[in-house]
Design a protein around this motif. Structure first.
Motif, PDB file in Angstrom:
ATOM      1  N   UNK A 160       0.845  -1.078   0.144  1.00  0.00           N
ATOM      2  CA  UNK A 160      -0.149  -0.665   0.421  1.00  0.00           C
ATOM      3  C   UNK A 160       1.001   1.276  -0.217  1.00  0.00           C
ATOM      4  N   UNK A 161       2.143   1.482   0.361  1.00  0.00           N
ATOM      5  CA  UNK A 161       2.833   2.837   0.589  1.00  0.00           C
ATOM      6  C   UNK A 161       3.259   2.939  -0.331  1.00  0.00           C
ATOM      7  N   UNK A 162       4.143   1.627  -1.493  1.00  0.00           N
ATOM      8  CA  UNK A 162       4.391   1.894  -2.372  1.00  0.00           C
ATOM      9  C   UNK A 162       3.207   2.224  -3.582  1.00  0.00           C
ATOM     10  N   UNK A 163       2.480   1.180  -3.665  1.00  0.00           N
ATOM     11  CA  UNK A 163       1.197   2.085  -4.137  1.00  0.00           C
ATOM     12  C   UNK A 163       1.310   3.489  -4.073  1.00  0.00           C
ATOM     13  N   UNK A 164       0.986   3.960  -2.442  1.00  0.00           N
ATOM     14  CA  UNK A 164       0.472   5.510  -2.526  1.00  0.00           C
ATOM     15  C   UNK A 164       1.447   6.613  -3.243  1.00  0.00           C
ATOM     16  N   UNK A 165       3.035   5.748  -3.538  1.00  0.00           N
ATOM     17  CA  UNK A 165       4.173   7.033  -3.723  1.00  0.00           C
ATOM     18  C   UNK A 165       3.989   6.895  -5.061  1.00  0.00           C
ATOM     19  N   UNK A 166       3.045   5.781  -5.337  1.00  0.00           N
ATOM     20  CA  UNK A 166       3.488   5.925  -6.739  1.00  0.00           C
ATOM     21  C   UNK A 166       2.492   6.377  -7.562  1.00  0.00           C
ATOM     22  N   UNK A 167       1.325   7.130  -6.377  1.00  0.00           N
ATOM     23  CA  UNK A 167       0.161   7.513  -6.792  1.00  0.00           C
ATOM     24  C   UNK A 167      -1.147   6.706  -7.598  1.00  0.00           C
ATOM     25  N   UNK A 168      -1.441   5.487  -7.051  1.00  0.00           N
ATOM     26  CA  UNK A 168      -2.072   5.167  -7.598  1.00  0.00           C
ATOM     27  C   UNK A 168      -3.266   5.016  -6.793  1.00  0.00           C
ATOM     28  N   UNK A 169      -4.468   5.369  -7.999  1.00  0.00           N
ATOM     29  CA  UNK A 169      -5.772   5.628  -7.045  1.00  0.00           C
ATOM     30  C   UNK A 169      -6.655   4.598  -6.819  1.00  0.00           C
ATOM     31  N   UNK A 170      -6.887   5.372  -5.130  1.00  0.00           N
ATOM     32  CA  UNK A 170      -7.177   4.053  -4.275  1.00  0.00           C
ATOM     33  C   UNK A 170      -6.510   3.954  -2.814  1.00  0.00           C
ATOM     34  N   UNK A 171      -4.791   4.437  -3.394  1.00  0.00           N
ATOM     35  CA  UNK A 171      -3.681   4.721  -2.688  1.00  0.00           C
ATOM     36  C   UNK A 171      -3.741   5.897  -1.904  1.00  0.00           C
ATOM     37  N   UNK A 172      -4.246   6.358  -1.846  1.00  0.00           N
ATOM     38  CA  UNK A 172      -4.250   7.807  -1.522  1.00  0.00           C
ATOM     39  C   UNK A 172      -3.879   7.947   0.010  1.00  0.00           C
ATOM     40  N   UNK A 173      -4.535   7.284   0.649  1.00  0.00           N
ATOM     41  CA  UNK A 173      -4.664   7.508   2.119  1.00  0.00           C
ATOM     42  C   UNK A 173      -3.135   6.049   2.435  1.00  0.00           C
ATOM     43  N   UNK A 174      -2.285   5.771   1.878  1.00  0.00           N
ATOM     44  CA  UNK A 174      -1.385   4.287   2.209  1.00  0.00           C
ATOM     45  C   UNK A 174      -2.442   3.505   2.577  1.00  0.00           C
ATOM     46  N   UNK A 175      -1.664   3.257   4.228  1.00  0.00           N
ATOM     47  CA  UNK A 175      -2.833   2.285   4.037  1.00  0.00           C
ATOM     48  C   UNK A 175      -3.693   2.104   5.456  1.00  0.00           C
ATOM     49  N   UNK A 176      -3.995   3.011   6.233  1.00  0.00           N
ATOM     50  CA  UNK A 176      -5.093   4.046   6.634  1.00  0.00           C
ATOM     51  C   UNK A 176      -6.358   2.987   6.422  1.00  0.00           C
ATOM     52  N   UNK A 177      -7.255   2.862   7.151  1.00  0.00           N
ATOM     53  CA  UNK A 177      -7.862   1.877   6.557  1.00  0.00           C
ATOM     54  C   UNK A 177      -9.238   3.052   5.358  1.00  0.00           C
ATOM     55  N   UNK A 178      -9.369   2.749   4.439  1.00  0.00           N
ATOM     56  CA  UNK A 178     -10.207   3.144   3.972  1.00  0.00           C
ATOM     57  C   UNK A 178     -11.985   3.057   3.322  1.00  0.00           C
ATOM     58  N   UNK A 179     -12.618   2.668   2.535  1.00  0.00           N
ATOM     59  CA  UNK A 179     -13.993   2.283   2.358  1.00  0.00           C
ATOM     60  C   UNK A 179     -14.047   2.578   0.755  1.00  0.00           C
ATOM     61  N   UNK A 180     -13.777   1.906   0.244  1.00  0.00           N
ATOM     62  CA  UNK A 180     -13.571   1.921  -1.772  1.00  0.00           C
ATOM     63  C   UNK A 180     -15.004   1.351  -1.994  1.00  0.00           C
ATOM     64  N   UNK A 181     -15.922   1.960  -1.730  1.00  0.00           N
ATOM     65  CA  UNK A 181     -17.678   1.609  -2.635  1.00  0.00           C
ATOM     66  C   UNK A 181     -17.749   1.754  -3.954  1.00  0.00           C
TER      67      UNK A 181
END
Ligand code: SF4
Length: 243
Positions: free
Chosen positions: A36-57
């Motif tokens: 998740x941290x890697x995907x956040x660093x890459x700017x991937x949609x859905x991983x803006x919050x890194x590993x913080x719990x996020x709902x993705x409706x």
């Protein structure tokens, strides 16, 4: 986002939530966290919050768009029964799984008590398999007792990473057991006799046994690449799935 999975015991992943918090020793080198941290660093949609719990409706309907019967691992990047996922959201996930009856959904949690509380009094459709992670005696074995009380057609254990000898396990009401060792630079060793103890109990109890991998430490206790260590146990590949 759903996607093809390299995990040996599934076909696709579907993550209607992402992120998590650690609850027990099995979480120490959590793959989902580093990914998740890697995907956040890459700017991937859905991983803006890194590993913080996020709902993705926005991902809820994904399985309905796929006609081909598929085995989905639900929340490879999270834990559906995390305390911050409201039960009404979990219910929406279950409604989609019920509706997408052409697929099989494997839901795996370390929050077994919360899963049992959610499932109490609900009918769980046969295409939803429910499982718990078991890494050691102290945290893992009580999860099996909670799982046993859940009214699912298929109940399974993911014993990965196996961190110690589990001793005697009550496999009553359990249909499938997956065992695997840890991989990665910080992987903790898994001893061959610990795996053999689980395998023997599964065979005795007529429970399907799947050996996923040795991971970073081989059957001989030597450190190598995960690929070099392979997934053979006692000269055999164990790929059983629940009937
Ligand atoms: S419960 Fe699973 S996803 Fe959550 S921190 Fe632990 S290993 Fe990672």
């Amino acid at each position: 986002m759903s996607g093809n999975s390299k995990i040996e015991w599934t076909e696709q992943t579907w993550n209607p939530t992402v992120g998590c918090t650690k609850v027990s020793p099995g979480c120490k080198n959590c793959y989902a966290e580093s990914m998740a941290l890697r995907l956040q660093a890459m700017g991937l949609k859905g991983y803006e919050n890194g590993f913080r719990l996020s709902l993705r409706p926005e991902r809820l309907l994904e399985p309905l768009g796929r006609r081909k019967p598929t085995i989905y691992f639900v929340n490879s990047m999270s834990d559906l029964f995390h305390e911050k996922v409201p039960f009404d959201y979990v219910a929406r996930v279950f409604d989609i799984m019920r509706e997408a009856e052409q697929h099989t959904f494997q839901v795996l949690t370390k929050r077994a008590e919360r899963m049992a509380a959610f499932c109490a009094g609900r009918e769980i459709p046969p295409n939803i398999w429910l499982g718990v992670s078991v890494e050691n005696k102290r945290h893992g074995l009580p999860r099996i007792d909670a799982l046993r009380n859940v009214n699912a057609t298929i109940r399974f254990l993911s014993i990965e990473p196996l961190l110690e000898d589990l001793g005697h396990m009550d496999l009553t009401g359990i249909h499938w057991v997956i065992v695997g060792g840890e991989s990665g630079s910080r992987a903790r060793p898994m001893r061959a006799e610990w795996v053999d103890n689980v395998r023997r109990q599964c065979l005795n109890a007529n429970v399907a046994f799947f050996f996923k991998q040795w991971g970073a430490w081989g059957a001989d206790g030597q450190r190598r690449s995960k690929k070099a260590n392979g997934r053979s146990l006692g000269g055999q590949v164990w790929d059983a799935m629940p009937a």
